[in-house]
Write an enzyme that holds these catalytic residues in place. Sequence first.
Site, mmCIF file in Angstrom:
data_model
loop_
_atom_site.group_PDB
_atom_site.id
_atom_site.type_symbol
_atom_site.label_atom_id
_atom_site.label_comp_id
_atom_site.label_asym_id
_atom_site.label_seq_id
_atom_site.Cartn_x
_atom_site.Cartn_y
_atom_site.Cartn_z
ATOM 1 N N GLU A 1 13.748 -1.838 -5.070
ATOM 2 C CA GLU A 1 13.261 -0.513 -4.685
ATOM 3 C C GLU A 1 13.704 0.550 -5.700
ATOM 4 O O GLU A 1 13.022 1.553 -5.883
ATOM 5 C CB GLU A 1 13.752 -0.167 -3.285
ATOM 6 C CG GLU A 1 13.113 1.059 -2.682
ATOM 7 C CD GLU A 1 11.653 0.857 -2.284
ATOM 8 O OE1 GLU A 1 11.145 -0.290 -2.353
ATOM 9 O OE2 GLU A 1 11.013 1.863 -1.920
ATOM 10 N N HIS B 1 4.365 3.502 -7.538
ATOM 11 C CA HIS B 1 5.461 2.857 -6.815
ATOM 12 C C HIS B 1 5.363 1.332 -6.935
ATOM 13 O O HIS B 1 6.321 0.659 -7.351
ATOM 14 C CB HIS B 1 5.395 3.279 -5.336
ATOM 15 C CG HIS B 1 6.461 2.684 -4.476
ATOM 16 N ND1 HIS B 1 7.611 3.353 -4.135
ATOM 17 C CD2 HIS B 1 6.557 1.476 -3.880
ATOM 18 C CE1 HIS B 1 8.374 2.590 -3.376
ATOM 19 N NE2 HIS B 1 7.748 1.427 -3.199
ATOM 20 N N GLU B 2 4.195 0.786 -6.605
ATOM 21 C CA GLU B 2 4.045 -0.672 -6.657
ATOM 22 C C GLU B 2 4.077 -1.169 -8.101
ATOM 23 O O GLU B 2 4.570 -2.268 -8.379
ATOM 24 C CB GLU B 2 2.763 -1.111 -5.950
ATOM 25 C CG GLU B 2 2.660 -0.667 -4.493
ATOM 26 C CD GLU B 2 3.857 -1.037 -3.625
ATOM 27 O OE1 GLU B 2 4.548 -2.041 -3.930
ATOM 28 O OE2 GLU B 2 4.126 -0.310 -2.633
ATOM 29 N N HIS C 1 7.645 -1.817 -8.944
ATOM 30 C CA HIS C 1 8.055 -3.155 -8.485
ATOM 31 C C HIS C 1 7.520 -4.232 -9.438
ATOM 32 O O HIS C 1 8.207 -5.200 -9.775
ATOM 33 C CB HIS C 1 7.485 -3.435 -7.091
ATOM 34 C CG HIS C 1 8.224 -2.775 -5.960
ATOM 35 N ND1 HIS C 1 9.557 -2.992 -5.725
ATOM 36 C CD2 HIS C 1 7.802 -1.934 -4.978
ATOM 37 C CE1 HIS C 1 9.927 -2.305 -4.632
ATOM 38 N NE2 HIS C 1 8.882 -1.648 -4.169
#
Lengths: 499, 499
Positions: free
Chosen positions: B292, B262-263, B266
């Site tokens: 996001e 997830h990170e 980003h």
Amino acid sequence: MTQPETWAALRAHWQDLADLGGIGSLLGWDQSTYLPRGGAAGRARQQALLSGIRHARGTDAAYGRLLDQAGALDLDPVDARMLAVARRNFERATRMPGAFVRAFSQHAGESYAAWVEARPANDWARMVPLLERTLDLSVQNAAFFPEFTDPMDYFVDASDEGMTAAQVDAVFAELRRELVPLVDAVEAAPAPRTDFLFRAYPVPAQLRLAEEIAGLYGYDFTRGRQDLTAHPFMTRLGARDVRITTRAQLSDPTDALYSTLHEAGHALYEQGVAEALLDTPLGGGVSAGVHESQSRLWENLVGRSRAFWAGQFGRVRDAFPEQLADVSEEEMFRAVNVVRRSLIRTDADELTYNLHVITRYELERQLLGGTLAVADLADAWHAAYDANLGLRAPSDVDGVLQDVHWFGGGIGGAFQGYTLGNVLSAQFFAAAQAATPDLDADIARGEFGRLHGWLREHVYAPGRTFTPNELVVRATGQGMTAAPYLAYLRGKYTDLYSL
Amino acid sequence: MTQPETWAALRAHWQDLADLGGIGSLLGWDQSTYLPRGGAAGRARQQALLSGIRHARGTDAAYGRLLDQAGALDLDPVDARMLAVARRNFERATRMPGAFVRAFSQHAGESYAAWVEARPANDWARMVPLLERTLDLSVQNAAFFPEFTDPMDYFVDASDEGMTAAQVDAVFAELRRELVPLVDAVEAAPAPRTDFLFRAYPVPAQLRLAEEIAGLYGYDFTRGRQDLTAHPFMTRLGARDVRITTRAQLSDPTDALYSTLHEAGHALYEQGVAEALLDTPLGGGVSAGVHESQSRLWENLVGRSRAFWAGQFGRVRDAFPEQLADVSEEEMFRAVNVVRRSLIRTDADELTYNLHVITRYELERQLLGGTLAVADLADAWHAAYDANLGLRAPSDVDGVLQDVHWFGGGIGGAFQGYTLGNVLSAQFFAAAQAATPDLDADIARGEFGRLHGWLREHVYAPGRTFTPNELVVRATGQGMTAAPYLAYLRGKYTDLYSL
């Protein structure tokens, strides 16, 4: 403004200056611990920007007027000293133009980033133009203070207020006179056993052990932490955030242990400053020499003593039962005190360490005096090591590229504090022993509270309330003297090597 | 000033603003990773001081005059947009007094420090007065922008320029209408096997694995790094220093893996911004929703796909051969997609996640609208979870104290971007699939280069060159629509649960 308002405004300004200092320390801490390679150039720019902001705040005309107004206040002695130190800092800083400070900081960041790559690559040529600029900026820096005719006098005074290069020369001459024959005598004696230090000691267990002992010393991990770096240091990131760093080698457990205890000594000093002084101009260690006295006291006077090993050998053997199965407490004590001429300052034993420092100090004096060009420094380094230690590094990695100081800061005043610290460490320790009966018995039981308490009261708590000389006299009853240090070394090595 | 001088002065100012932003990010990164407990109050003060400095630089009258002068310059479209974004930022910032910004930042730091202790202690009462002040400051914040009659409109526009609370309400209503029956259907179907996820997976191996896959995705570790934290985040500390954080549990390896992916999503966005835009007003992700979309795309659309597991299951099993000895690729794929109503947003599956977000968004709307008092928020939280998810947390630890957002920042606009991101993630992924034949086959071979390349070109490289809506239209051929997301969810879960 009323008098209380003036003082409150000054305190608020000092708080901001302390906070900006802490931010700068964080930028440096991260640079030396976790910064990814790609971030180096950006970090140098951030540091330069912050230096400029700090300089602007520290030299602001409104702040100058506040300092002037405060001169009329009726202050108690501590507040009067606080104001005097602030005025000295202000006057020093206003001599240096903001653009100069910013340029120097940016250059230092770039030079540091280059050194991080150039050192492992043995690429001295890459560093020459950078170091030439560093020397140029360092000379310019000293020239803003023309009351010092010799640039080295400026740098010595800047790190140890009130001291001169001539005094350093004299102390260094006395040390050399005493140490050279002592090193010769030790080297002629049979060397102790050290084979077991080169076994495999898993690094995580080394770090746990070192941190456990730093905790016993009194280092407060709720107001600090330890991380790994290439070149260990202590740094204050905030009033209650004083961090240490260490390095570790699988096959030499003493490197991590003594790096940690050294930096923990610095940190005990910073963590021990009286609460009331934190975030003021008095809220930190008073000088480079006194600071180093504390790192060396805890690393060497305590950490390499027979009493220390009486108290800690069991703990260390429990951490490494296989590696130390055939090792006695006395063998460990002797091994961590082995004297061996070597190329690396930070690996050096207590005796030869000072010869490393004296070498660098002399090279700095020649560079600043214009009698040595940067382009010739790598060769001059090899020649000086040959003369002072009888050794020659196989490359510049362990030669001129060895220490970060010149490559991440300036030239001048970077090193002499280490040896002044050795001298003072023994003077303070002797005073603590005289004031604290049976101190060795405490240490042999692994209890460091009374020593820490004496040092906190007489050295740490005052912060910068007294000048270095005043502090030394108050704590030890006399001015700085090499006698306790030389007596300590003679006693220790005569015993260890049966001289 | 000549025209080139004006532009150069602006660029230099933007560089300083970017560097100050990076310093602020470092303060926050350290606060969430390594800061010792004692440093919390000092760090809050440092952050407040730096916020004040950033605000002063961003609202400086001389900078305003430069922006005005630049209005007369003949600029290419990208530079014109750069100037327009800078002017928007300037105008937004000049509405907020520096003292307000500083007070808010200081309060947020103190609130965060309290939350770090209050959450494990289940001490909601401690947070009530702090959160009351946060709400008060948040309402004041919105009130500086009276053109938004509803404070939530201000916050939605602030994070996703051009969007309104009414639009969010509409999207959320459509999602709820479709998702609630889908969740019901899934919950009625037999659950997949997940027992093996609760075995012991040593954390260092989990981190190595997650970082290996982040590297395959294209995350550049020479311009970033990963560290552990309680609440994972991505942060830009410099143009070439974009860091991610993760957390790990011994008995649930999917937590670290999907937090990292997830990170990393980003970070791929931030690392993918065109070089020429770095350190300018266009040099970062364009909005909360688009940001996001990238974390969710790489975490879910890629990382929880059948194709992903076709390519990665062997690697994962090699890292944990004993734990996964009795597990097939299909079982792993099903286990990481299990749907289960739960209490924790960040642990939620793709389907129920949006219900967590909608719950928070509705509570924010009530708080800002004055129809809910902070003192009643903990109970309102429990009631809302009961209504939306049919669950009730046993304490406030997993209730109102769960997320950092309200306790380390403001109230309003903190959450809706997560669900807008889900919606956009499917829209971007569908466009990438349409433009890239056999993309699934790439992913099944563990090759992510073509997907990364398409996203870099169409989403990342432009940074803030286009508004969010423009970017979506340029990349996907139409404005934001929930249709691809709902089609993706229906298709995936119909297949997985044989609905």
